[in-house]
Design a protein around this motif. Structure first.
Motif, PDB file in Angstrom:
ATOM      1  N   GLU A  96      68.219  31.211  44.565  1.00 30.80           N
ATOM      2  CA  GLU A  96      69.492  30.503  44.489  1.00 30.80           C
ATOM      3  C   GLU A  96      69.809  29.893  45.850  1.00 30.80           C
ATOM      4  O   GLU A  96      69.614  30.524  46.890  1.00 30.80           O
ATOM      5  CB  GLU A  96      70.585  31.514  44.109  1.00 30.80           C
ATOM      6  CG  GLU A  96      71.941  30.939  43.922  1.00 30.80           C
ATOM      7  CD  GLU A  96      72.971  32.004  43.504  1.00 30.80           C
ATOM      8  OE1 GLU A  96      74.147  31.673  43.533  1.00 30.80           O
ATOM      9  OE2 GLU A  96      72.605  33.131  43.170  1.00 30.80           O
ATOM     10  N   PHE A  97      70.268  28.641  45.848  1.00 34.60           N
ATOM     11  CA  PHE A  97      70.714  28.040  47.100  1.00 34.60           C
ATOM     12  C   PHE A  97      72.049  28.674  47.472  1.00 34.60           C
ATOM     13  O   PHE A  97      72.976  28.726  46.667  1.00 34.60           O
ATOM     14  CB  PHE A  97      70.854  26.518  46.963  1.00 34.60           C
ATOM     15  CG  PHE A  97      69.539  25.819  46.961  1.00 34.60           C
ATOM     16  CD1 PHE A  97      68.861  25.587  48.159  1.00 34.60           C
ATOM     17  CD2 PHE A  97      68.960  25.414  45.780  1.00 34.60           C
ATOM     18  CE1 PHE A  97      67.630  24.960  48.170  1.00 34.60           C
ATOM     19  CE2 PHE A  97      67.725  24.777  45.785  1.00 34.60           C
ATOM     20  CZ  PHE A  97      67.060  24.555  46.976  1.00 34.60           C
ATOM     21  N   LEU A  98      72.143  29.168  48.683  1.00 37.01           N
ATOM     22  CA  LEU A  98      73.316  29.892  49.161  1.00 37.01           C
ATOM     23  C   LEU A  98      74.015  29.057  50.228  1.00 37.01           C
ATOM     24  O   LEU A  98      73.932  29.334  51.420  1.00 37.01           O
ATOM     25  CB  LEU A  98      72.893  31.257  49.715  1.00 37.01           C
ATOM     26  CG  LEU A  98      72.038  32.114  48.765  1.00 37.01           C
ATOM     27  CD1 LEU A  98      71.485  33.327  49.487  1.00 37.01           C
ATOM     28  CD2 LEU A  98      72.837  32.524  47.539  1.00 37.01           C
ATOM     29  N   GLU A  99      74.676  28.012  49.770  1.00 37.05           N
ATOM     30  CA  GLU A  99      75.306  27.048  50.684  1.00 37.05           C
ATOM     31  C   GLU A  99      76.288  27.702  51.665  1.00 37.05           C
ATOM     32  O   GLU A  99      76.449  27.227  52.782  1.00 37.05           O
ATOM     33  CB  GLU A  99      76.036  25.968  49.886  1.00 37.05           C
ATOM     34  CG  GLU A  99      75.121  25.055  49.112  1.00 37.05           C
ATOM     35  CD  GLU A  99      74.440  24.012  49.965  1.00 37.05           C
ATOM     36  OE1 GLU A  99      74.870  23.758  51.097  1.00 37.05           O
ATOM     37  OE2 GLU A  99      73.450  23.450  49.482  1.00 37.05           O
ATOM     38  N   ASP A 100      76.940  28.789  51.236  1.00 36.76           N
ATOM     39  CA  ASP A 100      77.960  29.417  52.079  1.00 36.76           C
ATOM     40  C   ASP A 100      77.387  30.413  53.086  1.00 36.76           C
ATOM     41  O   ASP A 100      78.098  30.894  53.954  1.00 36.76           O
ATOM     42  CB  ASP A 100      79.015  30.094  51.207  1.00 36.76           C
ATOM     43  CG  ASP A 100      78.421  31.126  50.264  1.00 36.76           C
ATOM     44  OD1 ASP A 100      77.288  30.916  49.787  1.00 36.76           O
ATOM     45  OD2 ASP A 100      79.085  32.133  49.988  1.00 36.76           O
ATOM     46  N   VAL A 101      76.106  30.732  53.006  1.00 39.38           N
ATOM     47  CA  VAL A 101      75.484  31.662  53.948  1.00 39.38           C
ATOM     48  C   VAL A 101      75.075  30.881  55.197  1.00 39.38           C
ATOM     49  O   VAL A 101      74.317  29.919  55.117  1.00 39.38           O
ATOM     50  CB  VAL A 101      74.258  32.359  53.308  1.00 39.38           C
ATOM     51  CG1 VAL A 101      73.539  33.227  54.327  1.00 39.38           C
ATOM     52  CG2 VAL A 101      74.680  33.174  52.103  1.00 39.38           C
ATOM     53  N   THR A 102      75.597  31.294  56.346  1.00 45.05           N
ATOM     54  CA  THR A 102      75.343  30.554  57.583  1.00 45.05           C
ATOM     55  C   THR A 102      74.500  31.331  58.590  1.00 45.05           C
ATOM     56  O   THR A 102      74.169  30.805  59.649  1.00 45.05           O
ATOM     57  CB  THR A 102      76.667  30.155  58.252  1.00 45.05           C
ATOM     58  OG1 THR A 102      77.415  31.339  58.526  1.00 45.05           O
ATOM     59  CG2 THR A 102      77.462  29.220  57.349  1.00 45.05           C
ATOM     60  N   SER A 103      74.173  32.596  58.274  1.00 46.44           N
ATOM     61  CA  SER A 103      73.329  33.378  59.171  1.00 46.44           C
ATOM     62  C   SER A 103      72.456  34.306  58.336  1.00 46.44           C
ATOM     63  O   SER A 103      72.722  34.529  57.163  1.00 46.44           O
ATOM     64  CB  SER A 103      74.178  34.190  60.156  1.00 46.44           C
ATOM     65  OG  SER A 103      74.977  35.126  59.464  1.00 46.44           O
ATOM     66  N   ALA A 104      71.414  34.829  58.974  1.00 46.70           N
ATOM     67  CA  ALA A 104      70.493  35.717  58.269  1.00 46.70           C
ATOM     68  C   ALA A 104      70.122  36.880  59.164  1.00 46.70           C
ATOM     69  O   ALA A 104      69.941  36.709  60.377  1.00 46.70           O
ATOM     70  CB  ALA A 104      69.244  34.956  57.861  1.00 46.70           C
ATOM     71  N   ASP A 105      69.996  38.062  58.568  1.00 40.75           N
ATOM     72  CA  ASP A 105      69.531  39.243  59.276  1.00 40.75           C
ATOM     73  C   ASP A 105      68.016  39.190  59.298  1.00 40.75           C
ATOM     74  O   ASP A 105      67.364  39.313  58.257  1.00 40.75           O
ATOM     75  CB  ASP A 105      70.014  40.503  58.563  1.00 40.75           C
ATOM     76  CG  ASP A 105      69.653  41.777  59.310  1.00 40.75           C
ATOM     77  OD1 ASP A 105      68.851  41.710  60.259  1.00 40.75           O
ATOM     78  OD2 ASP A 105      70.166  42.838  58.927  1.00 40.75           O
ATOM     79  N   LEU A 106      67.455  38.968  60.462  1.00 39.77           N
ATOM     80  CA  LEU A 106      66.005  38.819  60.596  1.00 39.77           C
ATOM     81  C   LEU A 106      65.323  40.122  60.975  1.00 39.77           C
ATOM     82  O   LEU A 106      64.167  40.141  61.353  1.00 39.77           O
ATOM     83  CB  LEU A 106      65.696  37.732  61.625  1.00 39.77           C
ATOM     84  CG  LEU A 106      66.292  36.361  61.320  1.00 39.77           C
ATOM     85  CD1 LEU A 106      65.935  35.374  62.409  1.00 39.77           C
ATOM     86  CD2 LEU A 106      65.853  35.847  59.964  1.00 39.77           C
ATOM     87  N   GLY A 107      66.057  41.228  60.858  1.00 38.91           N
ATOM     88  CA  GLY A 107      65.494  42.545  61.136  1.00 38.91           C
ATOM     89  C   GLY A 107      65.832  43.073  62.505  1.00 38.91           C
ATOM     90  O   GLY A 107      66.024  42.310  63.452  1.00 38.91           O
ATOM     91  N   LYS A 108      65.914  44.395  62.593  1.00 39.63           N
ATOM     92  CA  LYS A 108      66.175  45.093  63.852  1.00 39.63           C
ATOM     93  C   LYS A 108      67.418  44.574  64.561  1.00 39.63           C
ATOM     94  O   LYS A 108      67.438  44.399  65.771  1.00 39.63           O
ATOM     95  CB  LYS A 108      64.963  45.031  64.762  1.00 39.63           C
ATOM     96  CG  LYS A 108      63.742  45.711  64.168  1.00 39.63           C
ATOM     97  CD  LYS A 108      62.573  45.684  65.110  1.00 39.63           C
ATOM     98  CE  LYS A 108      61.379  46.339  64.432  1.00 39.63           C
ATOM     99  NZ  LYS A 108      60.176  46.258  65.224  1.00 39.63           N
ATOM    100  N   GLY A 109      68.460  44.293  63.785  1.00 38.59           N
ATOM    101  CA  GLY A 109      69.723  43.837  64.352  1.00 38.59           C
ATOM    102  C   GLY A 109      69.735  42.396  64.827  1.00 38.59           C
ATOM    103  O   GLY A 109      70.682  41.956  65.470  1.00 38.59           O
ATOM    104  N   ASP A 110      68.688  41.653  64.540  1.00 41.45           N
ATOM    105  CA  ASP A 110      68.596  40.251  64.950  1.00 41.45           C
ATOM    106  C   ASP A 110      69.222  39.364  63.868  1.00 41.45           C
ATOM    107  O   ASP A 110      68.566  38.968  62.919  1.00 41.45           O
ATOM    108  CB  ASP A 110      67.139  39.861  65.176  1.00 41.45           C
ATOM    109  CG  ASP A 110      66.973  38.453  65.750  1.00 41.45           C
ATOM    110  OD1 ASP A 110      67.990  37.783  66.018  1.00 41.45           O
ATOM    111  OD2 ASP A 110      65.818  38.028  65.923  1.00 41.45           O
TER     112      ASP A 110
END
Length: 128
Positions: A96-110
């Motif tokens: 699903e396209f998540l237009e409202d998501v502006t950041s991502a958890d890339l692991g280890k608190g990043d």
């Protein structure tokens, strides 16, 4: 558009979302050549080749996964990414396209803002 597809074509996101949508829209698919990798390969290796292709092929859009985004080096002042205007980042399972998501958890608190070279990247995944 010239679309850099920096995700394996063995994955539905690579072949179905990236390649199919590009071809249906009349765009050009650009596949970074990462020799010798199997499956998804090494994100650092993919990221290095992805940046090279973004510059050399004057790509306008990028389809990548969060691992490649994490490893993608920031563009340097002499990098010509003037044609680049955004893209889509796969951030986990889902389609699903998540237009409202502006950041991502890339692991280890990043946790990173979904931006590259000053351009917004749209998240693609599953709503939490």
């Amino acid at each position: 558009d010239s679309v850099c597809v920096s995700i394996t074509l063995c994955h539905a996101f690579g072949i179905a979302s990236a390649v199919s949508s590009t071809l249906m829209a009349g765009g050009t698919v650009v596949l970074p050549a990462v020799g010798g990798i199997r499956g998804c390969g090494n994100p650092n290796q993919r990221a290095e080749v992805t940046l090279s292709v973004l510059k050399s092929e004057a790509c306008t859009l990028l389809f990548a996964d969060s691992h490649t985004l994490k490893a993608l080096p920031p563009p340097q002042p002499n990098d010509d990414l003037s044609k680049f205007r955004g893209g889509v980042v796969k951030i986990g399972s889902g389609a699903e396209f998540l237009e409202d998501v502006t950041s991502a958890d890339l692991g280890k608190g990043d946790v990173r803002e979904l931006v590259y070279a000053g351009e917004r990247l749209v998240a693609f995944g599953k709503r939490k």
